[in-house]
Design a protein around this motif. Structure first.
Motif, PDB file in Angstrom:
ATOM      1  N   THR A   1       0.844  -1.190   0.000  1.00 55.41           N
ATOM      2  CA  THR A   1       0.000   0.000   0.000  1.00 55.41           C
ATOM      3  C   THR A   1       0.879   1.241   0.000  1.00 55.41           C
ATOM      4  N   LEU A   2       0.602   2.170  -0.918  1.00 57.26           N
ATOM      5  CA  LEU A   2       1.395   3.381  -1.073  1.00 57.26           C
ATOM      6  C   LEU A   2       0.519   4.595  -0.807  1.00 57.26           C
ATOM      7  N   ALA A   3       0.925   5.429   0.136  1.00 58.94           N
ATOM      8  CA  ALA A   3       0.281   6.700   0.445  1.00 58.94           C
ATOM      9  C   ALA A   3       1.246   7.818   0.095  1.00 58.94           C
ATOM     10  N   PRO A   4       0.774   9.080   0.031  1.00 59.94           N
ATOM     11  CA  PRO A   4       1.694  10.184  -0.262  1.00 59.94           C
ATOM     12  C   PRO A   4       2.918  10.166   0.660  1.00 59.94           C
ATOM     13  N   GLY A   5       4.094  10.282   0.050  1.00 64.01           N
ATOM     14  CA  GLY A   5       5.341  10.192   0.800  1.00 64.01           C
ATOM     15  C   GLY A   5       5.966   8.817   0.767  1.00 64.01           C
ATOM     16  N   ASP A   6       5.211   7.803   0.301  1.00 64.75           N
ATOM     17  CA  ASP A   6       5.755   6.464   0.124  1.00 64.75           C
ATOM     18  C   ASP A   6       6.311   6.320  -1.287  1.00 64.75           C
ATOM     19  N   ALA A   7       7.234   5.387  -1.437  1.00 66.01           N
ATOM     20  CA  ALA A   7       7.781   5.031  -2.746  1.00 66.01           C
ATOM     21  C   ALA A   7       8.026   3.535  -2.746  1.00 66.01           C
ATOM     22  N   ILE A   8       8.235   2.983  -3.932  1.00 65.60           N
ATOM     23  CA  ILE A   8       8.558   1.558  -4.025  1.00 65.60           C
ATOM     24  C   ILE A   8       9.574   1.342  -5.136  1.00 65.60           C
ATOM     25  N   HIS A   9      10.589   0.543  -4.828  1.00 58.34           N
ATOM     26  CA  HIS A   9      11.543   0.122  -5.856  1.00 58.34           C
ATOM     27  C   HIS A   9      10.991  -1.128  -6.520  1.00 58.34           C
ATOM     28  N   VAL A  10      10.908  -1.098  -7.856  1.00 55.74           N
ATOM     29  CA  VAL A  10      10.424  -2.236  -8.639  1.00 55.74           C
ATOM     30  C   VAL A  10      11.572  -2.722  -9.512  1.00 55.74           C
ATOM     31  N   PRO A  11      12.050  -3.950  -9.303  1.00 54.11           N
ATOM     32  CA  PRO A  11      13.159  -4.440 -10.128  1.00 54.11           C
ATOM     33  C   PRO A  11      12.788  -4.558 -11.598  1.00 54.11           C
ATOM     34  N   VAL A  12      13.803  -4.610 -12.445  1.00 62.02           N
ATOM     35  CA  VAL A  12      13.600  -4.770 -13.879  1.00 62.02           C
ATOM     36  C   VAL A  12      12.741  -5.996 -14.145  1.00 62.02           C
ATOM     37  N   LYS A  13      11.651  -5.802 -14.905  1.00 63.75           N
ATOM     38  CA  LYS A  13      10.766  -6.879 -15.366  1.00 63.75           C
ATOM     39  C   LYS A  13      10.101  -7.645 -14.232  1.00 63.75           C
ATOM     40  N   ALA A  14       9.988  -7.041 -13.060  1.00 63.36           N
ATOM     41  CA  ALA A  14       9.188  -7.652 -12.004  1.00 63.36           C
ATOM     42  C   ALA A  14       7.717  -7.409 -12.344  1.00 63.36           C
ATOM     43  N   PRO A  15       6.933  -8.441 -12.642  1.00 60.41           N
ATOM     44  CA  PRO A  15       5.531  -8.218 -12.996  1.00 60.41           C
ATOM     45  C   PRO A  15       4.774  -7.545 -11.848  1.00 60.41           C
ATOM     46  N   HIS A  16       3.805  -6.715 -12.183  1.00 58.90           N
ATOM     47  CA  HIS A  16       3.024  -6.044 -11.154  1.00 58.90           C
ATOM     48  C   HIS A  16       1.722  -5.530 -11.730  1.00 58.90           C
ATOM     49  N   PHE A  17       0.760  -5.274 -10.841  1.00 58.55           N
ATOM     50  CA  PHE A  17      -0.456  -4.571 -11.210  1.00 58.55           C
ATOM     51  C   PHE A  17      -0.775  -3.586 -10.100  1.00 58.55           C
ATOM     52  N   VAL A  18      -1.626  -2.599 -10.419  1.00 57.63           N
ATOM     53  CA  VAL A  18      -1.894  -1.508  -9.475  1.00 57.63           C
ATOM     54  C   VAL A  18      -3.403  -1.311  -9.361  1.00 57.63           C
ATOM     55  N   GLU A  19      -3.879  -1.200  -8.127  1.00 60.55           N
ATOM     56  CA  GLU A  19      -5.285  -0.926  -7.841  1.00 60.55           C
ATOM     57  C   GLU A  19      -5.366   0.395  -7.076  1.00 60.55           C
ATOM     58  N   ASN A  20      -6.017   1.377  -7.696  1.00 57.91           N
ATOM     59  CA  ASN A  20      -6.117   2.705  -7.090  1.00 57.91           C
ATOM     60  C   ASN A  20      -7.137   2.702  -5.960  1.00 57.91           C
ATOM     61  N   GLY A  21      -6.930   3.593  -4.996  1.00 53.75           N
ATOM     62  CA  GLY A  21      -7.834   3.707  -3.865  1.00 53.75           C
ATOM     63  C   GLY A  21      -9.040   4.587  -4.155  1.00 53.75           C
ATOM     64  N   ALA A  22      -9.591   5.195  -3.108  1.00 56.44           N
ATOM     65  CA  ALA A  22     -10.853   5.932  -3.210  1.00 56.44           C
ATOM     66  C   ALA A  22     -10.684   7.351  -3.732  1.00 56.44           C
ATOM     67  N   GLY A  23      -9.461   7.819  -3.917  1.00 57.42           N
ATOM     68  CA  GLY A  23      -9.226   9.172  -4.403  1.00 57.42           C
ATOM     69  C   GLY A  23      -8.376   9.184  -5.658  1.00 57.42           C
ATOM     70  N   VAL A  24      -8.173  10.384  -6.209  1.00 60.28           N
ATOM     71  CA  VAL A  24      -7.284  10.545  -7.357  1.00 60.28           C
ATOM     72  C   VAL A  24      -5.855  10.188  -6.949  1.00 60.28           C
ATOM     73  N   SER A  25      -5.172   9.493  -7.823  1.00 58.96           N
ATOM     74  CA  SER A  25      -3.779   9.125  -7.572  1.00 58.96           C
ATOM     75  C   SER A  25      -2.860   9.813  -8.570  1.00 58.96           C
ATOM     76  N   ILE A  26      -1.763  10.380  -8.058  1.00 58.77           N
ATOM     77  CA  ILE A  26      -0.676  10.893  -8.890  1.00 58.77           C
ATOM     78  C   ILE A  26       0.610  10.236  -8.407  1.00 58.77           C
ATOM     79  N   SER A  27       1.364   9.668  -9.342  1.00 60.80           N
ATOM     80  CA  SER A  27       2.637   9.026  -9.019  1.00 60.80           C
ATOM     81  C   SER A  27       3.695   9.468 -10.014  1.00 60.80           C
TER      82      SER A  27
END
Length: 286
Positions: A205-231
């Motif tokens: 779970t990522l909130a404002p001020g959080d970040a995540i390192h994603v390795p090269v070609k690590a598969p992933h999907f993203v589900e947005n929460g109840a508000g507008v998301s900017i990343s």
């Protein structure tokens, strides 16, 4: 701070850099950052940026998507890009602005972020190559389908909340070798989703001020929460990621000729003979 002023504080605080040093390049991990509230990353600033970007550098569509969707089946939202961003709270959409570093102000933002971690990166995978930045905007409850990316990536959450589920890179049950080969030859990033995969991922779970390192070609999907998301996504290539791409290219050439393919090791940059063979074959048009 004005829209064109330099970054006054660190992008990645000391504890984030320490954590990054411990996990780079092979592990996904939550980090923290200091760009929340930056004026360049506000909705109106991003709408203006989008409207002056070339069409090839923007992508947007409806955000209510299944986790697995073919690129050609992705539905349009019927709006202009500027309108999509300005009404993102209510229009049920997803958008990405690509290569925003080509704009001077956003290029300075990317440089500030990467300068702080460059020594850590160079110690493990050599100089940062092809440094790029992407900005993602999504409406409440939007989905970014199951996919992978070719770059080293740190995604910084600026506004809203989202859950990113990340899977191990290199798992051929998730991404068969032939799909990796097609991807490195220019194939689409979206992957085939099976619900049985879900238990193999790690949901972060990522909130404002959080970040995540994603390795090269690590598969992933993203589900947005109840508000507008900017990343904001800051990315780079390395000799390791380039070497992996070359070795998948070699395997694709060999597979087409019904010849044995080779194993791609944990340090593909050290497989110099096979990389040279790929370059020679490409040059000769074999």
């Amino acid at each position: 701070m004005t829209a064109h002023s330099p970054i006054a504080a660190q992008v990645f605080p000391p504890e984030a850099r320490q954590r990054f040093a411990a996990i780079y390049p092979d592990e996904a991990a939550r980090l923290t950052h200091g760009l929340t509230g930056h004026p360049l990353l506000a909705i109106e600033a991003l709408a203006g940026l989008a409207e002056r970007m070339p069409a090839a550098s923007v992508e947007y569509n409806l955000g209510a998507l299944p986790l697995g969707v073919r690129p050609e089946d992705t539905p349009s939202n019927g709006l202009s890009l500027g309108d999509t961003i300005r009404t993102i709270e209510t229009n049920g959409s997803w958008a990405v602005l690509k290569n925003v570093e080509r704009d001077a102000a956003y290029g300075a933002l990317l440089d500030a972020a990467l300068a702080e971690i460059a020594p850590l990166v160079e110690a493990r995978t050599g100089p940062m190559l092809n440094r790029e930045a992407f900005i993602f905007l999504s409406s409440p409850r939007s989905i970014t389908p199951f996919h992978m990316d070719p770059e080293h990536n740190i995604l910084l959450q600026i506004m809203g909340e989202k859950v990113m589920t990340v899977f191990p890179a290199g798992d051929e049950e998730l991404v068969p070798a032939v799909q990796s080969e097609a991807f490195h030859a220019g194939g689409h990033r979206n992957l085939v989703w099976q619900e049985a995969f879900r238990a193999r991922g790690t949901a972060v779970t990522l909130a404002p001020g959080d970040a995540i390192h994603v390795p090269v070609k690590a598969p992933h999907f993203v589900e947005n929460g109840a508000g507008v998301s900017i990343s904001l996504s800051v990315t780079w290539r390395s000799e390791r990621s380039v070497a992996e791409s070359e070795l998948h290219g070699l395997n694709a050439l060999l597979r087409r000729r019904r010849l044995p393919t080779g194993r791609i090791g944990a340090r593909p940059e050290r497989q110099g003979v096979r990389r040279l063979a790929y370059r020679i074959m490409r040059k000769l048009g074999v």
